[in-house]
Design an enzyme around this catalytic site. Structure first.
Site, mmCIF file in Angstrom:
data_model
loop_
_atom_site.group_PDB
_atom_site.id
_atom_site.type_symbol
_atom_site.label_atom_id
_atom_site.label_comp_id
_atom_site.label_asym_id
_atom_site.label_seq_id
_atom_site.Cartn_x
_atom_site.Cartn_y
_atom_site.Cartn_z
ATOM 1 N N CYS A 27 -13.620 21.898 52.256
ATOM 2 C CA CYS A 27 -14.629 21.743 51.193
ATOM 3 C C CYS A 27 -14.515 20.381 50.537
ATOM 4 O O CYS A 27 -13.438 19.993 50.083
ATOM 5 C CB CYS A 27 -14.440 22.842 50.148
ATOM 6 S SG CYS A 27 -15.522 22.639 48.709
ATOM 7 N N CYS A 56 -13.491 20.805 41.396
ATOM 8 C CA CYS A 56 -12.827 22.112 41.520
ATOM 9 C C CYS A 56 -11.327 21.870 41.563
ATOM 10 O O CYS A 56 -10.868 20.918 42.192
ATOM 11 C CB CYS A 56 -13.283 22.809 42.803
ATOM 12 S SG CYS A 56 -12.645 24.489 42.978
ATOM 13 N N CYS A 83 -22.676 21.342 50.586
ATOM 14 C CA CYS A 83 -21.698 21.238 49.510
ATOM 15 C C CYS A 83 -21.122 19.829 49.366
ATOM 16 O O CYS A 83 -20.532 19.310 50.288
ATOM 17 C CB CYS A 83 -20.558 22.209 49.765
ATOM 18 S SG CYS A 83 -21.167 23.819 50.200
ATOM 19 N N GLU A 119 -24.314 19.067 41.108
ATOM 20 C CA GLU A 119 -25.516 19.232 41.911
ATOM 21 C C GLU A 119 -25.992 20.675 41.934
ATOM 22 O O GLU A 119 -25.226 21.614 41.750
ATOM 23 C CB GLU A 119 -25.303 18.702 43.323
ATOM 24 C CG GLU A 119 -24.095 19.290 43.982
ATOM 25 C CD GLU A 119 -23.601 18.459 45.161
ATOM 26 O OE1 GLU A 119 -24.012 17.302 45.301
ATOM 27 O OE2 GLU A 119 -22.807 19.004 45.918
ATOM 28 N N CYS A 128 -28.967 27.578 43.926
ATOM 29 C CA CYS A 128 -27.509 27.508 44.025
ATOM 30 C C CYS A 128 -27.010 26.588 42.919
ATOM 31 O O CYS A 128 -27.349 25.404 42.894
ATOM 32 C CB CYS A 128 -27.156 26.958 45.411
ATOM 33 S SG CYS A 128 -25.399 26.699 45.624
ATOM 34 N N CYS A 182 -9.488 23.831 48.939
ATOM 35 C CA CYS A 182 -9.809 24.381 50.257
ATOM 36 C C CYS A 182 -10.029 23.197 51.202
ATOM 37 O O CYS A 182 -10.756 22.256 50.850
ATOM 38 C CB CYS A 182 -11.046 25.266 50.173
ATOM 39 S SG CYS A 182 -10.837 26.580 48.943
HETATM 40 N N1 SAH Z 1 -15.642 28.094 44.628
HETATM 41 C C1 SAH Z 1 -16.434 29.187 45.036
HETATM 42 C C2 SAH Z 1 -17.918 28.905 45.008
HETATM 43 C C3 SAH Z 1 -18.388 27.551 45.459
HETATM 44 S S1 SAH Z 1 -18.234 27.193 47.200
HETATM 45 C C4 SAH Z 1 -16.009 29.655 46.414
HETATM 46 O O1 SAH Z 1 -15.215 28.985 47.040
HETATM 47 O O2 SAH Z 1 -16.458 30.722 46.808
HETATM 48 C C5 SAH Z 1 -19.555 28.137 47.922
HETATM 49 C C6 SAH Z 1 -19.369 28.441 49.378
HETATM 50 O O3 SAH Z 1 -19.506 27.258 50.188
HETATM 51 C C7 SAH Z 1 -17.994 29.011 49.688
HETATM 52 O O4 SAH Z 1 -18.071 30.096 50.563
HETATM 53 C C8 SAH Z 1 -17.328 27.829 50.339
HETATM 54 O O5 SAH Z 1 -16.245 28.256 51.088
HETATM 55 C C9 SAH Z 1 -18.460 27.225 51.129
HETATM 56 N N2 SAH Z 1 -18.238 25.841 51.577
HETATM 57 C C10 SAH Z 1 -17.534 24.870 50.949
HETATM 58 N N3 SAH Z 1 -17.534 23.741 51.688
HETATM 59 C C11 SAH Z 1 -18.240 24.001 52.801
HETATM 60 C C12 SAH Z 1 -18.610 23.230 53.946
HETATM 61 N N4 SAH Z 1 -18.262 21.957 54.064
HETATM 62 N N5 SAH Z 1 -19.360 23.824 54.900
HETATM 63 C C13 SAH Z 1 -19.750 25.103 54.761
HETATM 64 N N6 SAH Z 1 -19.444 25.877 53.716
HETATM 65 C C14 SAH Z 1 -18.688 25.338 52.746
HETATM 66 FE FE1 SF4 Z 2 -13.315 25.029 45.144
HETATM 67 FE FE2 SF4 Z 2 -14.574 24.314 47.362
HETATM 68 FE FE3 SF4 Z 2 -12.538 26.022 47.505
HETATM 69 FE FE4 SF4 Z 2 -14.873 26.820 46.422
HETATM 70 S S1 SF4 Z 2 -14.538 26.234 48.557
HETATM 71 S S2 SF4 Z 2 -12.791 27.161 45.606
HETATM 72 S S3 SF4 Z 2 -15.544 24.894 45.436
HETATM 73 S S4 SF4 Z 2 -12.406 23.867 46.841
#
Ligand code: SAH
Ligand code: SF4
Length: 392
Positions: free
Chosen positions: A141, A134, A372, A114, A127, A138
């Site tokens: 996420c 991934c 996300c 996306e 974005c 995390c």
């Molecule tokens: N993997 C990279 C880039 C993609 S995520 C990273 O982790 O930085 C982009 C941003 O969205 C990151 O700061 C991540 O922590 C945040 N993010 C992921 N899931 C989220 C959620 N459910 N609510 C808010 N921010 C989120």
């Molecule tokens: Fe991967 Fe989501 Fe963690 Fe970014 S925030 S590194 S996309 S698992």
């Protein structure tokens, strides 16, 4: 065509052809030259022809070889037989009341990613994703819960920008099919952030090559100062990224203590906060004019206390930094809730008092769930329910 050129391209199956045609999107000038050689273009003309093609691709946004009037008709036909100018296929496009757009895109192998576009009055931020899924996990996420993971090719990364420019009319002769909420500025996509699906530093080479194409001043022309790579903290790759790509950097910090960050961002067990911040301090070109953005997702009762806010500003005190507080975007089954608005405000006040301006990223495109991983999960669910409904 070289191996290198092939790896940058999007393959599109064609009816009647034994081999899928490759999209030229994502190839640089040398690779375009290499693609032209087997079509019989004389060696002495290769550079000139490659640069003509480059202009049609990345300056004009051509989607059809037929418009390339300065290229001989026969060569155009040859190009059309061997290659395409295909962008990723749109599975769905949602346009929010506020002009935010979200695309679910299908890649040639059927995988989906996306891309989100967030317009403001004088700028527009795109974005983009760097991987399907991934490998990191995390806990807040949704992307981290997806099982299938592969790196995107350079073409698939650049293709997201090409497609978005098509849809928001951001080419010299471009027209947006839906102009709602677009910026008044000449350029509609002024900034690119690698904050979609995936960990971009785990797809280093393709993301770097894509950034080189995107930032080329005689092409898509989005300067490195307007491209931000967000990483969860792949520490050894941070200095290399600074040297080889030199874009702006964002760090998904989310916690100030290792014990909590180990839980939220498990890569922290490998590279703890201290090592991460050392890499940030050493980031090439870091200055007050070129700050690192620290992202901090607000999780109710987890990382949102006033003590956390104070620890955060103390931790970043000697680093030229911006702080982005991100309201948590919930997803089905998520083990967290977003902090209460009142608590976010209190947290923000501590951060503001320490000299950071308006740090809360306001939620955009809520009506289309421009968060996300959400569109993808919605589409998967929809298809599941289609399967369940009795066929007539
Ligand atoms: N993997 C990279 C880039 C993609 S995520 C990273 O982790 O930085 C982009 C941003 O969205 C990151 O700061 C991540 O922590 C945040 N993010 C992921 N899931 C989220 C959620 N459910 N609510 C808010 N921010 C989120
Ligand atoms: Fe991967 Fe989501 Fe963690 Fe970014 S925030 S590194 S996309 S698992």
């Amino acid at each position: 065509m070289t191996e290198l050129a092939l790896s940058g391209a999007l393959a599109t199956p064609t009816i009647g052809d034994a081999l899928p045609r490759l999209s030229l999107i994502g190839l640089d000038r040398d690779q375009l030259g290499a693609a032209l050689r087997p079509l019989g273009v004389p060696e002495r003309q290769l550079r000139m022809r490659a640069s003509q093609l480059w202009g049609w691709l990345y300056v004009r946004g051509a989607t059809d070889f037929a418009v390339m009037t300065d290229i001989a008709k026969e060569l155009r036909a040859e190009l059309g037989r061997a290659f395409t100018l295909a962008r990723p296929e749109i599975v769905s496009e949602q346009v929010s009341e506020d002009g935010t757009r979200k695309w679910l895109l299908r890649l040639p192998d059927g995988r989906e990613i996306e891309t989100v576009y967030i317009p403001e009055e004088d700028r527009g931020t795109l974005c983009i994703s760097s991987q399907v899924g991934c490998t990191l996990t995390c806990t807040f996420c949704h992307t981290g819960t997806q099982k299938l993971v592969r790196n995107l090719t350079t073409g698939e990364i650049v293709g997201q920008i090409m497609l978005a420019r098509d849809r928001v009319g951001d080419w010299p002769d471009g027209i947006a099919p839906d102009p709602r909420g677009l910026p008044v500025s000449d350029r509609k996509i002024t900034n690119v952030v690698l904050m979609g699906m995936g960990e971009p530093l785990y797809n280093f080479d393709s993301v770097r090559d894509a950034c080189a194409i995107v930032s080329d001043g005689e092409g898509l022309s989005i300067s490195k100062r307007r491209i931000t790579l967000s990483t969860s903290g792949v520490v050894p790759e941070i200095p290399r990224w600074g040297e080889e790509a030199g874009t702006m950097l964002a760090i998904s910090l989310h916690a100030v203590r290792d014990a909590l960050r180990n839980e939220l961002v498990p890569i922290n067990k490998k590279w703890p906060v201290k090592d991460l911040l050392a890499a940030c301090r050493a980031y090439p070109g870091l200055s007050n004019a070129k700050r690192i953005t620290f992202e901090y997702v607000m999780l109710k009762g987890v990382n949102d206390s006033i003590a956390d806010a104070k620890a955060l500003v103390k931790l970043l005190a000697k680093i030229p930094a911006k702080i982005n507080l991100i309201p948590f975007n919930p997803w089905p089954g998520a083990p967290y809730e977003c902090s209460d608005w009142e608590q976010i405000e209190k947290f923000a006040e501590v951060v503001n008092r320490a000299g950071y301006a308006s740090p809360v990223r306001s939620p955009r495109g809520r009506d289309i769930m421009a968060a996300c991983g959400q569109l993808k999960s919605a589409s998967v669910k929809q298809r599941a329910s289609e399967r369940l409904s009795p066929s007539i």
